[in-house]
Design an enzyme around this catalytic site. Structure first.
Site, PDB file in Angstrom:
ATOM      1  N   ASN A  26       0.813  -1.213   0.000  1.00  0.00           N
ATOM      2  CA  ASN A  26       0.000   0.000   0.000  1.00  0.00           C
ATOM      3  C   ASN A  26       0.853   1.272   0.000  1.00  0.00           C
ATOM      4  O   ASN A  26       0.452   2.280  -0.581  1.00  0.00           O
ATOM      5  CB  ASN A  26      -0.955  -0.017   1.195  1.00  0.00           C
ATOM      6  CG  ASN A  26      -2.099  -0.994   0.992  1.00  0.00           C
ATOM      7  OD1 ASN A  26      -3.073  -0.693   0.310  1.00  0.00           O
ATOM      8  ND2 ASN A  26      -1.985  -2.180   1.573  1.00  0.00           N
ATOM      9  N   PRO A 105      -2.884  -8.314   5.923  1.00  0.00           N
ATOM     10  CA  PRO A 105      -4.235  -8.632   5.438  1.00  0.00           C
ATOM     11  C   PRO A 105      -5.280  -7.743   6.124  1.00  0.00           C
ATOM     12  O   PRO A 105      -5.218  -7.530   7.337  1.00  0.00           O
ATOM     13  CB  PRO A 105      -4.417 -10.101   5.819  1.00  0.00           C
ATOM     14  CG  PRO A 105      -3.026 -10.644   5.886  1.00  0.00           C
ATOM     15  CD  PRO A 105      -2.197  -9.507   6.428  1.00  0.00           C
ATOM     16  N   ASP A 143       0.598  -6.349  12.360  1.00  0.00           N
ATOM     17  CA  ASP A 143       0.659  -4.966  12.831  1.00  0.00           C
ATOM     18  C   ASP A 143       0.857  -4.942  14.345  1.00  0.00           C
ATOM     19  O   ASP A 143       0.223  -5.710  15.079  1.00  0.00           O
ATOM     20  CB  ASP A 143      -0.636  -4.244  12.459  1.00  0.00           C
ATOM     21  CG  ASP A 143      -0.525  -2.737  12.587  1.00  0.00           C
ATOM     22  OD1 ASP A 143      -0.290  -2.249  13.715  1.00  0.00           O
ATOM     23  OD2 ASP A 143      -0.690  -2.044  11.560  1.00  0.00           O
ATOM     24  N   GLY A 173       3.995  -1.612  11.521  1.00  0.00           N
ATOM     25  CA  GLY A 173       2.985  -0.731  12.080  1.00  0.00           C
ATOM     26  C   GLY A 173       3.555   0.432  12.869  1.00  0.00           C
ATOM     27  O   GLY A 173       4.766   0.625  12.951  1.00  0.00           O
ATOM     28  N   GLU A 203      13.314   1.993  15.286  1.00  0.00           N
ATOM     29  CA  GLU A 203      13.178   3.154  14.410  1.00  0.00           C
ATOM     30  C   GLU A 203      13.233   4.465  15.185  1.00  0.00           C
ATOM     31  O   GLU A 203      13.664   5.492  14.661  1.00  0.00           O
ATOM     32  CB  GLU A 203      11.861   3.069  13.635  1.00  0.00           C
ATOM     33  CG  GLU A 203      11.805   1.933  12.630  1.00  0.00           C
ATOM     34  CD  GLU A 203      10.521   1.937  11.831  1.00  0.00           C
ATOM     35  OE1 GLU A 203      10.342   2.853  11.000  1.00  0.00           O
ATOM     36  OE2 GLU A 203       9.695   1.019  12.028  1.00  0.00           O
TER      37      GLU A 203
END
Length: 343
Positions: A26, A105, A143, A173, A203
């Protein structure tokens, strides 16, 4: 004959055969595909007529709200199939020869799309015969915001469709939400089922506290690994865990200040395995060839070094020794056929 003096860096990076191992479907939807899907969906969602991807993000937390719009574009099986097909085609045109896409999904009650039908739509496209010289595999993402029950559901779907080129499980996520430890039983099951595992890792500063738990799992790869204290660094280096590097994503998301500050420079110095990736090429407007060009320009890498970076990336794929050998042979054949571009 084309020589390195006439083949500029950007063109060389496009022609260079490449491996992409960190690409969210996405987030990889290009503006052209967004326009195509917006035309398909605007009768249902009139507000999409004004949807524009921001040109910059102030912080990583600004990135995730974008997806409430993108998810409207891909709210049924037809749309997700269009998006997946176009993403694959665009990577192929950019010289990617082996691609591991990843996605979580999703269900949509309004359209009747289930997590299973979503996943099946993606896999049907991945397994389509295609003329382009590209191998495509899928990593199924869990996620961080998922419940443990949802995480197990995702693993169960991966098991159900594993013969259709699902190769791994991912933790992804919003980095400020959820925890790996809560979801770990689902990842334990994925490992028991024989799936490779990659984890988005360190991150932001807030993630560093959970680093020991993530590393104790023994991941096959790590995504980003932006911030490393010395014990974490030693664990990753001593175990030679490959790191998925997404330079433009990190700089735009402001998890890294500048390209010059990017932690890939440490990996280059230490000769630690890494793979240049895009993360979300549609949102960040950066194809993989551009990531190679940025890395080359920033750290003064030669074309031979770029080729070696791509070649060594093969060792990090979620595949067996036979496939890796086939890819390495293909890379060497390309190098021999294009020796003039290195002069």
């Amino acid at each position: 004959m084309v020589t390195s003096s006439t083949l500029d860096l950007s063109e060389f990076c496009v022609q260079l055969p490449k491996i992409e191992l960190h690409a969210h479907i996405n987030g990889s939807i290009s503006p052209k595909t967004m326009h195509q899907l917006r035309e398909l969906k605007k009768h249902k969602y009139p507000e999409l007529a004004d949807f524009v991807v921001p040109e910059q993000l102030d912080r990583i937390s600004d990135f995730f709200p974008l997806f409430k719009f993108i998810y409207k574009l891909t709210d049924d099986e037809e749309a997700i199939a269009i998006a997946t097909r176009n993403v694959i085609d665009e990577f192929a045109k950019d010289g990617v020869r082996y691609l591991e896409l990843r996605t979580t999904p999703r269900r949509n009650e309004d359209t009747g799309m289930t997590k299973e039908s979503y996943l099946k739509s993606v896999l049907d496209v991945i397994n389509e015969p295609r003329k382009e010289n590209i191998i495509v595999r899928l990593i199924v993402s869990i996620d961080r915001r998922n419940t443990l029950e949802e995480a197990f559901e995702t693993v169960d779907l991966a098991v159900k469709f594993r013969t259709q080129n699902i190769v791994g499980i991912d933790l992804c996520g919003d980095v400020h939400q959820g925890s790996f430890e809560h979801l770990r039983p689902a990842f334990d099951k994925a490992r028991t089922e024989g799936f490779y595992v990659t984890l988005h890792f360190n991150e932001v500063v807030e993630n560093m506290v959970e680093a020991p738990n993530l590393l104790s799992f023994g991941p096959d790869r790590l995504g980003h690994a932006t911030l490393l204290d010395e014990p974490t660094r030693q664990t990753i280096y001593s175990n030679r865990i490959p790191i998925e590097i997404c330079m433009t994503s990190n700089v735009i998301s402001k998890t890294v200040k500048t390209f010059e500050d990017h932690h890939v420079k440490d990996l280059l110095v230490e000769n630690h395995p890494f793979v240049l990736c895009t993360d979300d090429k549609g949102v960040f407007f950066s194809d993989l060839s551009n990531e190679y060009a940025i890395c080359s320009t920033t750290f003064k890498m030669t074309r031979d070094q770029l080729f070696e970076t791509s070649l060594h990336s093969i060792d990090a794929i979620f595949g067996g020794s036979e496939l890796k050998s086939q890819l390495k042979q293909q890379w060497q054949e390309w190098h021999q056929a294009n020796a003039h571009a290195f002069n």
